[in-house]
Scaffold this motif. Structure first.
Motif, PDB file in Angstrom:
ATOM      1  N   MET A   1       3.448 -13.117  78.737  1.00  0.00           N
ATOM      2  CA  MET A   1       3.970 -11.774  78.877  1.00  0.00           C
ATOM      3  C   MET A   1       5.477 -11.808  78.638  1.00  0.00           C
ATOM      4  SD  MET A   1       3.303  -9.098  81.981  1.00  0.00           S
ATOM      5  CE  MET A   1       3.507 -10.349  83.213  1.00  0.00           C
ATOM      6  N   ARG A   2       5.936 -11.014  77.667  1.00  0.00           N
ATOM      7  CA  ARG A   2       7.345 -11.046  77.271  1.00  0.00           C
ATOM      8  C   ARG A   2       8.218 -10.108  78.098  1.00  0.00           C
ATOM      9  NH1 ARG A   2       7.223 -11.436  70.733  1.00  0.00           N
ATOM     10  NH2 ARG A   2       5.621 -13.002  70.622  1.00  0.00           N
ATOM     11  N   ARG A   3       7.737  -8.914  78.433  1.00  0.00           N
ATOM     12  CA  ARG A   3       8.468  -7.901  79.192  1.00  0.00           C
ATOM     13  C   ARG A   3       9.795  -7.535  78.518  1.00  0.00           C
ATOM     14  NH1 ARG A   3       6.357  -6.451  83.857  1.00  0.00           N
ATOM     15  NH2 ARG A   3       8.329  -5.921  84.826  1.00  0.00           N
ATOM     16  N   LEU A   4       9.683  -7.091  77.275  1.00  0.00           N
ATOM     17  CA  LEU A   4      10.836  -6.635  76.501  1.00  0.00           C
ATOM     18  C   LEU A   4      10.889  -5.112  76.534  1.00  0.00           C
ATOM     19  CD1 LEU A   4      10.363  -8.869  73.331  1.00  0.00           C
ATOM     20  CD2 LEU A   4      11.867  -9.293  75.284  1.00  0.00           C
ATOM     21  N   ALA A   5      12.092  -4.555  76.557  1.00  0.00           N
ATOM     22  CA  ALA A   5      12.236  -3.099  76.565  1.00  0.00           C
ATOM     23  C   ALA A   5      13.261  -2.664  75.531  1.00  0.00           C
ATOM     24  CB  ALA A   5      12.656  -2.614  77.948  1.00  0.00           C
ATOM     25  N   VAL A   6      12.959  -1.541  74.879  1.00  0.00           N
ATOM     26  CA  VAL A   6      13.850  -0.941  73.885  1.00  0.00           C
ATOM     27  C   VAL A   6      13.679   0.571  73.974  1.00  0.00           C
ATOM     28  CG1 VAL A   6      12.182  -0.991  71.982  1.00  0.00           C
ATOM     29  CG2 VAL A   6      14.619  -1.127  71.482  1.00  0.00           C
ATOM     30  N   ALA A   7      14.716   1.291  73.578  1.00  0.00           N
ATOM     31  CA  ALA A   7      14.666   2.751  73.647  1.00  0.00           C
ATOM     32  C   ALA A   7      14.866   3.373  72.271  1.00  0.00           C
ATOM     33  CB  ALA A   7      15.728   3.257  74.616  1.00  0.00           C
ATOM     34  N   PHE A   8      14.385   4.596  72.142  1.00  0.00           N
ATOM     35  CA  PHE A   8      14.513   5.384  70.920  1.00  0.00           C
ATOM     36  C   PHE A   8      15.132   6.728  71.275  1.00  0.00           C
ATOM     37  CE2 PHE A   8      11.074   2.482  70.304  1.00  0.00           C
ATOM     38  CZ  PHE A   8      11.111   2.118  68.972  1.00  0.00           C
TER      39      PHE A   8
END
Length: 159
Positions: free
Chosen positions: A1-8
């Protein structure tokens, strides 16, 4: 599980929802677990209504959370911060956030027709059909979902 976050981010009708759908589908096909948070600043989201963003997002197979000023829709009726939502969604590889420009997340601003410079101060990259690289930000072709996914994997924040 990487648990990466990004927004747009981006103006209305700029292609944010379409891009997020394509990115989510791409990651899910690659075997990653995706969660999506959609900001609802006007508190007008409708749920389980065909054609609405939350319905489209849920059709990808991703967990979906919609945040608004007065509620969090994911078996909760209270306003939540990002950290609270992440606790609700413990099992994801990639978290895609639409809106919430005040969050300290790497951010792609989406522009279909013209670039709205008011989004640039909190952008790390832009996705547009234009081939220019203005404003010192990486410009990703809005039609190149694989490249957008690659940017996310290389730049997303571990949460």
């Amino acid at each position: 599980m990487r648990r990466l976050a990004v927004a747009f981010s981006g103006p209305s009708n700029s292609g944010k929802t379409t891009l997020i759908l394509k990115v989510a589908e791409n990651f899910i096909k690659s075997g990653l677990k995706v969660a999506i948070i959609k900001h609802d600043p006007a508190d007008k989201a409708q749920f389980d209504v065909e054609g609405k963003d939350s319905y489209k997002f849920s059709q990808t197979g991703a967990d979906v959370v919609v945040l608004s000023p007065t509620r969090t829709t994911y078996f909760s009726q209270r306003k939540s911060e990002l950290e609270d939502v992440i606790k609700i969604l413990p099992d994801f590889d990639v978290l895609l956030v639409e809106g919430l420009k005040n969050l300290p997340l790497p951010r792609i601003s989406v522009f279909k027709d013209s670039i709205d410079e008011s989004y640039l101060p909190f952008s790390d990259a832009i996705a547009t059909y234009e081939k220019v690289t203005p404003f010192g930000l990486e410009n990703i072709d809005l039609g190149d979902t694989d490249r957008v996914c690659e940017w996310i994997l290389n730049n997303a924040k571990v949460v």
